[in-house]
Design a protein around this motif. Sequence first.
Motif, short mmCIF file in Angstrom:
data_model
loop_
_atom_site.label_atom_id
_atom_site.label_comp_id
_atom_site.label_asym_id
_atom_site.label_seq_id
_atom_site.Cartn_x
_atom_site.Cartn_y
_atom_site.Cartn_z
N LEU A 191 0.80 -1.22 0.00
CA LEU A 191 0.00 0.00 0.00
C LEU A 191 0.84 1.27 0.00
CD1 LEU A 191 -3.04 -0.85 2.31
CD2 LEU A 191 -2.94 -0.71 -0.18
N GLN A 192 2.11 1.16 0.39
CA GLN A 192 2.98 2.34 0.34
C GLN A 192 3.62 2.52 -1.03
OE1 GLN A 192 3.06 0.10 2.84
NE2 GLN A 192 2.75 1.23 4.74
N LYS A 193 3.71 1.44 -1.82
CA LYS A 193 4.52 1.52 -3.04
C LYS A 193 3.80 1.12 -4.32
CE LYS A 193 8.80 0.85 -0.44
NZ LYS A 193 8.16 0.97 0.89
N GLY A 194 2.71 0.38 -4.24
CA GLY A 194 1.98 0.00 -5.45
C GLY A 194 1.69 -1.49 -5.52
N VAL A 195 1.21 -1.90 -6.68
CA VAL A 195 0.93 -3.31 -6.95
C VAL A 195 2.14 -3.92 -7.65
CG1 VAL A 195 -0.60 -4.94 -8.13
CG2 VAL A 195 -1.54 -2.83 -7.15
N PHE A 196 2.50 -5.14 -7.27
CA PHE A 196 3.63 -5.84 -7.87
C PHE A 196 3.18 -7.23 -8.32
CE2 PHE A 196 5.43 -2.65 -5.18
CZ PHE A 196 6.58 -2.22 -5.81
N LEU A 197 3.76 -7.69 -9.40
CA LEU A 197 3.51 -9.05 -9.84
C LEU A 197 4.59 -9.97 -9.27
CD1 LEU A 197 2.52 -9.07 -13.62
CD2 LEU A 197 1.09 -9.65 -11.66
N PHE A 198 4.16 -11.15 -8.82
CA PHE A 198 5.14 -12.17 -8.47
C PHE A 198 4.76 -13.45 -9.20
CE2 PHE A 198 1.92 -12.96 -5.21
CZ PHE A 198 1.92 -14.34 -5.06
N GLY A 199 5.74 -14.33 -9.37
CA GLY A 199 5.45 -15.53 -10.14
C GLY A 199 6.46 -16.64 -9.94
N SER A 200 6.25 -17.71 -10.70
CA SER A 200 7.15 -18.85 -10.66
C SER A 200 7.21 -19.46 -12.05
CB SER A 200 6.65 -19.90 -9.65
OG SER A 200 7.44 -21.07 -9.71
N LYS A 201 8.43 -19.79 -12.48
CA LYS A 201 8.63 -20.44 -13.78
C LYS A 201 8.95 -21.93 -13.62
CE LYS A 201 10.23 -16.23 -16.13
NZ LYS A 201 9.04 -16.13 -17.02
N ASP A 202 8.98 -22.40 -12.37
CA ASP A 202 9.28 -23.81 -12.13
C ASP A 202 8.18 -24.47 -11.30
OD1 ASP A 202 9.75 -22.69 -9.65
OD2 ASP A 202 11.93 -22.99 -9.70
N HIS A 203 6.95 -24.04 -11.52
CA HIS A 203 5.76 -24.65 -10.91
C HIS A 203 5.73 -24.53 -9.40
CE1 HIS A 203 4.85 -26.07 -14.90
NE2 HIS A 203 6.00 -26.75 -14.96
N GLY A 204 6.27 -23.44 -8.89
CA GLY A 204 6.18 -23.17 -7.46
C GLY A 204 7.34 -23.65 -6.64
N VAL A 205 8.37 -24.19 -7.27
CA VAL A 205 9.57 -24.58 -6.52
C VAL A 205 10.26 -23.33 -5.98
CG1 VAL A 205 11.82 -25.70 -6.63
CG2 VAL A 205 9.86 -26.68 -7.86
N SER A 206 10.34 -22.29 -6.82
CA SER A 206 10.91 -21.01 -6.41
C SER A 206 10.04 -19.89 -6.96
CB SER A 206 12.35 -20.86 -6.91
OG SER A 206 12.39 -20.88 -8.34
N TRP A 207 10.18 -18.71 -6.36
CA TRP A 207 9.34 -17.58 -6.70
C TRP A 207 10.19 -16.33 -6.92
CZ3 TRP A 207 4.19 -18.42 -7.48
CH2 TRP A 207 3.68 -19.64 -7.02
N TYR A 208 9.66 -15.38 -7.66
CA TYR A 208 10.34 -14.11 -7.91
C TYR A 208 9.30 -12.99 -7.93
CZ TYR A 208 8.45 -14.64 -12.64
OH TYR A 208 7.60 -14.80 -13.71
N VAL A 209 9.77 -11.76 -7.77
CA VAL A 209 8.90 -10.59 -7.85
C VAL A 209 9.42 -9.66 -8.94
CG1 VAL A 209 10.17 -9.33 -6.05
CG2 VAL A 209 7.78 -8.74 -6.54
N LEU A 210 8.53 -9.09 -9.72
CA LEU A 210 8.89 -8.10 -10.73
C LEU A 210 8.99 -6.73 -10.06
CD1 LEU A 210 6.65 -9.19 -13.75
CD2 LEU A 210 9.08 -9.62 -13.41
N ASP A 211 10.16 -6.13 -10.16
CA ASP A 211 10.41 -4.87 -9.46
C ASP A 211 9.89 -3.68 -10.26
OD1 ASP A 211 11.22 -3.06 -7.60
OD2 ASP A 211 13.36 -3.20 -8.04
N THR A 212 8.62 -3.73 -10.61
CA THR A 212 7.98 -2.64 -11.34
C THR A 212 6.68 -2.29 -10.65
OG1 THR A 212 8.88 -3.49 -13.43
CG2 THR A 212 7.12 -1.87 -13.58
N PRO A 213 6.64 -1.21 -9.86
CA PRO A 213 5.39 -0.85 -9.18
C PRO A 213 4.32 -0.40 -10.17
CG PRO A 213 7.04 0.86 -8.89
CD PRO A 213 7.73 -0.28 -9.56
N ILE A 214 3.11 -0.90 -9.96
CA ILE A 214 1.98 -0.56 -10.81
C ILE A 214 1.03 0.29 -9.98
CG2 ILE A 214 0.11 -1.52 -12.21
CD1 ILE A 214 1.84 -4.20 -12.09
N THR A 215 0.76 1.50 -10.45
CA THR A 215 -0.08 2.42 -9.70
C THR A 215 -1.06 3.12 -10.64
OG1 THR A 215 1.54 4.20 -9.96
CG2 THR A 215 1.69 2.87 -7.95
N PRO A 216 -2.23 3.54 -10.11
CA PRO A 216 -2.72 3.29 -8.75
C PRO A 216 -3.32 1.90 -8.65
CG PRO A 216 -4.35 4.57 -9.95
CD PRO A 216 -3.19 4.38 -10.89
#
Length: 369
Positions: A191-216
């Motif tokens: 809520l202080q910085k925006g909406v972020f996408l996170f995901g997994s390319k290995d079916h949930g074994v590991s996860w990552y976040v896209l460092d691009t804030p989406i606002t509002p």
Amino acid sequence: MRFLYNGVFIVLSLALYSQEHKTQILDYKVLFSAKNNTKVSCYRIPAIVTAPNGVLVAAIDERVPSCGDLKWSNDINIVLRRSNDNGITWSKIETVVDYPLGQSASDPSMIVNKVTGDILLFYNYMDLDQEKDVYYLKVIKSSNNGKTWSHPQDITTQISKPEWHKDFKFITSGRGIQTANGTLLHTLVNLQKGVFLFGSKDHGVSWYVLDTPITPGDESKIVELANGDWMINSRVNSKGFRYVHKSSDNGETWYTQPDSLLIDPSCNASIIRYTSIINGDDKNRLLFSNAKKQGNRMNMTVRISYDEGKTWTKGKTIYSGSAAYSSMTVLNNGDIGLFFEKDNYAENVFVRLTLEWLTNGKDVYKRDK
């Protein structure tokens, strides 16, 4: 519908169809209610998906001492019910996440992995006794269509940043998606910085976040468009309508615009892919459900888009009274399942809809031959 028989009103709750007018009498199945429950204050935050074998899985918060959100309640559990017959009958309430008093889990959301057959259930966690106002982000997995679930995995450090430790952050309730190439995608709100996408390319074994804030944006839902672009539909508080964000470069940059026709009382909504030409369907269709009213959470409505979210139909009112959060899924038979908060959170109901009814007979779901 009621009719009088021997001086007694009988309630007709079956879904009926009129051949002449194609009218459906909606059957609201109450899945969770605290009306007659002395141990639970309320059930809130619905999420529903269709498992790989067609079973419906409906999850929700069980808020024990009060209806307060995560930071205000020291006893919230995640519970669910399942249906093996497209929502006609449901299992008893099952608890899948339950911490000791003082620790709470809230805001369930799910992704069905069609490659592995797993269901991932995400939630937000807080230890109100030891780390008040610090949010942790967790996930559990079912490999048998929601019958049993794994131990929780804490993915906070993978999809968040160290400097966000004390920020008001949470995974959006409802559901995420799996893209055409198998990537799992979901939305995280800071809520202080925006909406972020996170995901997994290995079916949930590991996860990552896209460092691009989406606002509002506040609570947000993502869909993949027919051309491979990503579209996020966002709650934006105090505006009275939704905002739409689109990316054609896998989330590196976003084009943002308000959609003043999608009026909204600052509430979580649901958007899902219903049909896709590339998957063999006759048309591309998206579905959107929300409380279609400015200022008040009421008038639960489902709309359809035939042009990938550029425009939407006026929609069909599902319930004109008090209604708030909603979650949708596509049933195995092509019907649409809607799970939403009703009557000031007193009930959480499931209703089964047809495309024919939503469009007054102008559009019909065509099953695969």
